[in-house]
Design a protein around this motif. Structure first.
Motif, PDB file in Angstrom:
ATOM      1  N   SER A   4     -35.992  14.463  23.824  1.00  0.00           N
ATOM      2  CA  SER A   4     -37.427  14.665  23.994  1.00  0.00           C
ATOM      3  C   SER A   4     -37.807  16.028  23.410  1.00  0.00           C
ATOM      4  N   HIS A   6     -39.416  18.408  24.701  1.00  0.00           N
ATOM      5  CA  HIS A   6     -39.216  19.502  25.658  1.00  0.00           C
ATOM      6  C   HIS A   6     -37.743  19.853  25.815  1.00  0.00           C
ATOM      7  N   GLN A  11     -35.300  27.841  25.251  1.00  0.00           N
ATOM      8  CA  GLN A  11     -36.060  29.042  25.594  1.00  0.00           C
ATOM      9  C   GLN A  11     -36.245  29.893  24.352  1.00  0.00           C
ATOM     10  N   ALA A  44     -40.619  19.672  17.203  1.00  0.00           N
ATOM     11  CA  ALA A  44     -40.876  20.176  18.552  1.00  0.00           C
ATOM     12  C   ALA A  44     -41.745  21.425  18.522  1.00  0.00           C
ATOM     13  N   LEU A  48     -45.360  21.168  20.265  1.00  0.00           N
ATOM     14  CA  LEU A  48     -45.515  21.865  21.540  1.00  0.00           C
ATOM     15  C   LEU A  48     -46.282  23.179  21.417  1.00  0.00           C
TER      16      LEU A  48
END
Length: 97
Positions: A4, A6, A11, A44, A48
């Motif tokens: 996914s 996320h 980090q 991503a 995001l």
């Protein structure tokens, strides 16, 4: 393997080296999932964080062997990604740090 969005970005990395790169070449750093590839990392970050990505450089970091007295252990291996943003793009989370 399907990750996914996320799960790909673990980090952000905030070091002196990456801060210098961010100021000079508009490059930011992330700790990413060990099985993520460049395409997944790019998708991503764009989805995001809502920025345009120019290129992604990825490297695997080997965990160091550490000792405490006669006992020895090993830190985990991890993957680091340097993401170069397109001209004019900024990440607000890095601006406040």
């Amino acid at each position: 393997m399907s990750l996914s969005m996320h799960a790909v970005l673990v980090q952000p990395l905030l070091t002196e080296k990456i801060t210098g790169l961010r100021e000079k070449t508009n490059t930011v750093g992330f700790i990413v999932h060990p099985e993520a590839n460049r395409v997944q990392i790019k998708q991503a970050v764009e989805a995001l964080l809502k920025v345009k990505v120019e290129k992604v450089n990825v490297l695997n970091v080997r965990g160091k062997v550490k000792r405490l007295g006669r006992f020895s252990g090993k830190r985990s291996d991890w993957k680091k990604a340097f993401v170069t943003l397109k001209e004019g793009e900024k990440l607000e989370m890095y601006e406040s740090a």
